[in-house]
Enzyme design. Structure first.
Site, short mmCIF file in Angstrom:
data_model
loop_
_atom_site.label_atom_id
_atom_site.label_comp_id
_atom_site.label_asym_id
_atom_site.label_seq_id
_atom_site.Cartn_x
_atom_site.Cartn_y
_atom_site.Cartn_z
N GLU A 105 1.09 -1.28 -0.15
CA GLU A 105 -0.18 -0.33 -0.29
C GLU A 105 0.84 1.08 0.35
OE1 GLU A 105 -4.07 -1.67 2.09
OE2 GLU A 105 -1.99 -0.18 3.50
N CYS A 139 3.42 9.11 0.58
CA CYS A 139 4.24 7.93 1.85
C CYS A 139 3.87 6.66 1.09
CB CYS A 139 3.39 7.62 3.46
SG CYS A 139 3.42 6.23 4.03
N CYS A 181 6.90 -6.29 6.62
CA CYS A 181 8.14 -6.08 7.68
C CYS A 181 8.70 -7.39 8.72
CB CYS A 181 7.12 -4.77 8.41
SG CYS A 181 9.05 -3.70 9.41
N CYS A 240 7.36 -5.41 15.30
CA CYS A 240 7.11 -3.98 16.31
C CYS A 240 5.14 -4.27 16.56
CB CYS A 240 6.92 -2.56 15.92
SG CYS A 240 8.08 -1.74 15.51
N CYS A 255 2.07 -1.90 15.46
CA CYS A 255 1.83 -1.56 14.39
C CYS A 255 1.44 -2.66 13.69
CB CYS A 255 3.26 -1.41 13.80
SG CYS A 255 3.76 -1.14 12.00
N CYS A 258 -0.52 5.95 10.11
CA CYS A 258 0.39 5.62 10.38
C CYS A 258 0.58 4.69 10.90
CB CYS A 258 1.69 6.72 11.56
SG CYS A 258 3.41 5.53 12.30
#
Length: 381
Positions: free
Chosen positions: A112, A125, A132, A136, A139, A363
């Site tokens: 995305e 962005c 990933c 974390c 997230c 975010c």
């Protein structure tokens, strides 16, 4: 940040590297493109012509490349501009000023990217990885692991495509030219170091070499890969470094940002200050405000002591909701007190706009899910 692979896995292929996409002109500098064109039996200047269409005019359709001989347009475009991103869905909010695009890559992976229009600028962005590996826990992307690194061209193509959206006038009330790029989408940019740096060079080189953006309008986010931060400082680039800190003490940061178990807060900050000293660029300290987790007054005071007198700016981020998360955003009075304490310590501090939250484009929310329920009022593709 998260990606959902859509292709079945051949048992005999386990352990193999994921297949990278076909070569694209954005993977190459201009001399490399010229060499490729001559291999195709065309004069080298054709590479400059095709590059001008892609980077200068934001054109991919061979039919619009009327300065190329009709007999060679399709062949050149096929060799230099293979399809890398197939649009799956686009969602919009903020009266169309915020747009999130979901792409399918050649291997079925999903990524995305988000376009944000403001009265004085247009920012995109972009993602650097499908998924990933930083894990974390607050997230959305980090909760499902890494699929693969993106190629240089897959990274660049997100920006070029969305630059075309801006140029079309689709973002009312904003300039028609893309001006800012932030590597804050899916993935840890510095874990895909060589391709991200190559992508930055394409973004900042003038056409026909690249998109012609200002280096100072490029921001690269990292959770704190210390060797890569130090390497980036030696690249002769003046991009902004954004450090996702999220906690000023090792005990909590070990949990919130697991890479802290390898490089502690003091090591990460030392690398950031060296980056600032080398480049002259202020470091952006990203700090997600999580209720009753990292928002205590004493942590604000500790953060203030760590940053006082440094070339740094704190960007506080109200935690955005993600499916299944056990955490929530700090209450506004707590957030205001955190800001006050940082500013009293002499640390420049702002609170980030939560643009795109309604479409899971803010975010920490990018998760590249194809099967989410979609509000038909916001679906544009």
């Amino acid at each position: 940040m998260t990606s959902l692979p859509l292709i079945s896995v051949d048992p005999d292929a386990r352990g193999r590297r994921p297949a990278m996409p076909p070569r694209h002109l954005a993977d190459l500098d201009l001399p490399g493109r010229q060499a490729l064109v001559t291999e195709l039996g065309e004069p080298a200047f054709r590479a400059k012509q095709v590059s001008n269409h892609y980077f200068g005019r934001l054109v991919r359709d061979p039919a619009q490349m009327t300065d190329l001989p009709a007999a060679t347009r399709e062949r050149l475009a096929g060799s230099l501009l293979p399809t890398l991103l197939t649009p799956v869905r686009e969602l919009a909010c903020d009266d169309g000023a915020t747009r999130k695009a979901l792409w399918r890559l050649h291997d079925g992976s999903l990524v995305e990217s988000v376009l944000m229009g403001y009265p004085d600028r247009v920012t995109v962005c972009i993602s650097s990885q499908a998924g990933c590996g930083m894990a974390c826990p607050f997230c959305a992307t980090g909760q499902a692991g890494l699929t693969r690194n993106l190629s240089t061209a897959e990274i660049v193509d997100q920006a070029v495509y969305l630059a075309g959206v801006a140029a079309s006038g689709a973002v009312a009330g904003s300039p028609p030219r893309l001006s800012h790029v932030v590597f804050m989408g899916m993935g840890e940019p510095l874990a895909n170091y060589s391709r991200v740096v190559a992508a930055i060079r394409r973004l900042v080189s003038p056409a026909p070499e690249g998109l012609g953006l200002s280096q100072r309008h490029i921001t690269v986010s990292t959770v704190g890969l210390v060797p890569a931060i130090r390497r980036l400082a030696s690249e002769d680039l003046s991009v902004t470094l954004a450090l996702s800190l999220h906690a000023p003490d090792d005990e909590l940061r070990d949990e919130l940002v697991p890479v802290n178990q390898r490089w502690k807060v003091s090591e990460v900050l030392d690398a950031a200050w060296d980056y600032a000293a080398t480049t002259g660029r202020r470091v952006s300290i990203e700090y997600a405000m999580i209720k009753d987790v990292n928002d205590q007054p004493w942590r604000a005071d500790l953060l203030g002591r760590l940053l006082a007198g440094k070339l740094a700016h704190v960007n506080l981020i109200p935690l955005n909701p993600t499916p299944g998360s056990r955490w929530d955003a700090s209450p506004k009075p707590v957030e205001r007190e955190f800001v006050r304490r940082l500013r009293d310590a002499g640390v420049s501090t702002t609170v980030r706009d939560t643009r795109g939250r309604e479409i899971d484009g803010a975010c920490g929310q990018l998760a590249a899910a194809e099967d989410r329920d979609t509000d038909p009022r916001t679906a544009t593709a």
